[in-house]
Design an enzyme around this catalytic site. Sequence first.
Site, short mmCIF file in Angstrom:
data_model
loop_
_atom_site.label_atom_id
_atom_site.label_comp_id
_atom_site.label_asym_id
_atom_site.label_seq_id
_atom_site.Cartn_x
_atom_site.Cartn_y
_atom_site.Cartn_z
N ASP A 18 69.85 -11.33 98.38
CA ASP A 18 70.96 -12.04 97.73
C ASP A 18 72.30 -11.87 98.44
OD1 ASP A 18 71.49 -9.40 96.98
OD2 ASP A 18 72.37 -10.02 95.08
N GLU A 19 72.27 -11.53 99.71
CA GLU A 19 73.53 -11.27 100.43
C GLU A 19 73.43 -11.75 101.87
OE1 GLU A 19 75.60 -7.20 100.63
OE2 GLU A 19 73.94 -6.95 99.23
N ASP A 30 77.68 -13.01 98.28
CA ASP A 30 76.86 -12.07 97.51
C ASP A 30 76.59 -12.68 96.13
OD1 ASP A 30 75.59 -9.91 96.44
OD2 ASP A 30 77.22 -8.48 96.79
MG LIG Z 1 74.38 -9.29 94.70
#
Ligand SMILES: [Mg+2]
Length: 430
Positions: free
Chosen positions: A120-121, A27
């Site tokens: 973003d993960e 993350d």
């Molecule tokens: Mg994040």
Amino acid sequence: MSKAPRSASANRDWGSDESGTSILHVDMDAFFAMCELARRPELRGLPVIVGGQGRGVVLAATYEARAFGVRSAMPMVSAMRLCPAAVIVPPDHRRYTEVSRAVMATMAEITPLIEQISIDEAFMDVSGARRRLGPPTVIGARLRAQVQAAHGVTCSVGIARNKFLAKLASTHAKPDGMLLVPDGASEAFLRTLPVGAIWGVGEKTESLLARWGITTVAQLADSDVATLQAAVGRVHGAHLHDLAWGRDPRPVVATARERSIGNETTFGVDQHDLVVVQARLLELCDQVAARCREQGVVTRTVSLKVRTNDFRTLSRSRTLEVPTDVARDLYRAARDLLAAVDLRGLPVRLVGVRAENLVERDGFAEQLTLDEATSSRPSARREAELALDAVRERFGRRAIGLGAGGTSVARQRPEDRGDNTRDSRHVNMT
Ligand SMILES: [Mg+2]
């Protein structure tokens, strides 16, 4: 940014047994904000908020801004009231998408088993990479270092036996950290958390459970299933009980595969001479463009990879105005990217170029660039390269190549130069 409740006591050393913990949750930390800091270092250490002006909402905030209570999805007006000194930066989604793609491509070098769940993960299953790359903590540490070195952004990594636990682990590792939850410590780790930390427990479920006196995961685990089902419903109750015991059977499923075509080469001798590096880059672009034409695709994103002799790897990418399968266009973008890279005066060990974000050429309505529109022979360059393809078809791949001044005959084969050129057809995740 995650708003899930955390427990300070959960971020501690839970042991070092890595058998059976092959799931990573990666993350990015304050992703949009960190992307801005990466290109504007003067903002480091300041409260920075990424978001629209006026009636917009907060899209991301640095940890300095979060200290004032700023949170994602909060109206900008409220955020400004909490932190009047914050630097407001308008979002640049194109840039964030580029960095995200590059980060996912870095992960794809570790394993194709990547399940991206947002920009973003992502989850990774590294069970197949252990023999090659080492235990998950070694893989995680290397990935974190690579992402930071190449893109100037940090990520946090959670390592556990399943996706549910790995995500909780990364949440508690933030920011810029890594947390391993060994198989045998999973239940103890969970028991430190409030119920709200569990995926899928929102405010409504939280208040329903609170009526039954259940506010911690430990209480949830110790409740009998019938009680939970009475509180929140049959299916949800059983599911929550499973999660409280760390049971999550969902596998990592590789998502949204995207083809990319790339080629890279390691120099026989580390190169100080940028002209030599550029010349090799041109050859690589020529090969990549030829393969794009062969496969009937055009690329929207050109990415450059450079490794200096201290083994630092830098990746940069650029999204083109008009998708292309022409080597000259790839080369122009790659050369500009190379010029902008800070090599710190070190010689180059490896250079590579990759065409990403491929689309079928047939389905793509051709647009002329300003350059083409104003030249006397639109698309002349593409025709010239198609002619080269035909020559290669008859006389072999290495019969003819592009030179900086036009077309030249390749006199040496890479094997003769002692180089190691690697053709690769990577599968990247979007
Ligand atoms: Mg994040």
